[in-house]
Enzyme design. Structure first.
Site, PDB file in Angstrom:
ATOM      1  N   GLU A  84       3.980 -34.115  -5.016  1.00 48.73           N
ATOM      2  CA  GLU A  84       4.255 -35.295  -4.311  1.00 48.73           C
ATOM      3  C   GLU A  84       2.762 -35.987  -4.126  1.00 48.73           C
ATOM      4  O   GLU A  84       2.775 -37.338  -3.671  1.00 48.73           O
ATOM      5  CB  GLU A  84       4.980 -35.247  -3.160  1.00 48.73           C
ATOM      6  N   GLU A 115       8.609 -12.155  -7.833  1.00 50.39           N
ATOM      7  CA  GLU A 115       8.153 -12.046  -6.520  1.00 50.39           C
ATOM      8  C   GLU A 115       7.643 -10.714  -6.004  1.00 50.39           C
ATOM      9  O   GLU A 115       6.539 -10.525  -5.283  1.00 50.39           O
ATOM     10  CB  GLU A 115       9.139 -12.430  -5.602  1.00 50.39           C
TER      11      GLU A 115
END
Length: 296
Positions: A84, A115
């Site tokens: 963004e 992860e």
């Protein structure tokens, strides 16, 4: 053995033990009530958030970059904030980077075991590459994600400033970073589902860090996004509105200014406020390091 039950983010919430018996309105009501803890939890860590904003601003001013690292929801939130930034603040995509364990495909589909991979974190950071001017922010709701811990440790070894965002106090990721931001928001409505309150807290903090740092380097005048990229009709109208709001000129004048400024809203604003040419406005902005207010 991993003891998740000792983590606040994994504890059962006594206020939602009957979640499966609630009506839709009761579910919405209890979730809204629990979300109030998020605001309170984030409020308690604002000094640490402010420190992170300052570090990122200094990094940008020195030509460095901001790197987010996380897995699952935490990784997706970092990627979301990073993508963004270019349209909102007119910065190049390499200035704010979001890394998610498992790569881009993990954004839409979980990659099993990613992860837990320390090596994967090192590979991705080395590929950037990093340098001592950069800031690396590790995001992990639980505060124990190996991918994030490994990345923070590597970044520190290169002289990067490092920040950890977790939702458990005294987290392992916090201990691996120079600065720990640990909003404790209480057990989740749905036990262990950290996409809920923990995710909301992380999103709030990322909003503050990226927006605050961009304000600091002159990407904002008053409360207007003066470096917005005009990639569609809505954003072209927004740029015109920004010029009129910042200067008080008419829409017709704003269009003329933007055309003369090559579509750059910041240049157009300075042209109007200082009654100068586009070239003069650009020179003034350069001297003011991009800050409209300093030009004035």
């Amino acid at each position: 053995m991993l003891e998740l039950n000792k983590l606040t983010t994994e504890a059962r919430n006594p206020g939602t033990a009957g979640l499966d018996t609630m009506t839709p309105l009761e579910i919405a009501t209890v979730m809204n009530r629990e979300d109030e803890q998020v605001v309170a939890g984030v409020r308690k860590v604002l000094p640490e958030v402010a420190a992170a904003i300052g570090w990122v601003q200094e990094s940008f001013e020195a030509g460095g970059k901001l790197v987010y690292m996380g897995a699952g929801t935490s990784g997706r939130l970092g990627v979301l904030d990073s993508v963004e930034c270019p349209p909102t603040f007119g910065v190049p995509p390499e200035m704010v980077v979001g890394l998610i364990a498992g790569g881009d495909r993990a954004f839409v589909k979980a990659v099993e075991g990613a992860e837990d991979s320390e090596a994967l974190a090192l590979e991705e950071l080395k590929a950037l590459p990093l340098n001592g001017r950069d800031v690396v922010i590790g995001i992990a709701a639980s505060g124990r994600t190996p991918y994030v811990i490994s990345g923070l440790q590597y970044a520190r070894s290169l002289g990067c400033k490092t920040v950890a965002i977790a939702c458990n106090a005294g987290s392992l990721v916090g201990k691996a970073a120079d600065l720990a931001i640990e909003p404790v928001v209480g057990p989740e409505v749905l036990t262990g589902s950290t996409r809920l309150k923990a995710g909301t807290a992380q999103k709030m903090i990322l909003n503050m860090i990226s927006t605050g740092a961009m304000v600091g380097i002159g990407k904002v005048y008053q409360n207007l996004m003066v470096d917005v990229m005009q990639t569609n009709e809505k954003l072209r109208v927004r740029a015109r509105n920004i010029v009129t709001e910042a200067t008080g000129c008419s829409e017709e004048q704003a269009c003329r200014l933007l055309e003369a400024a090559g579509g750059n809203a910041k240049t157009a604003i300075v042209m109007e406020l200082l009654n100068c040419t586009a070239k003069e406005a650009e020179q003034n902005l350069k001297r003011a390091h991009g800050h409209i207010r300093k030009c004035l």
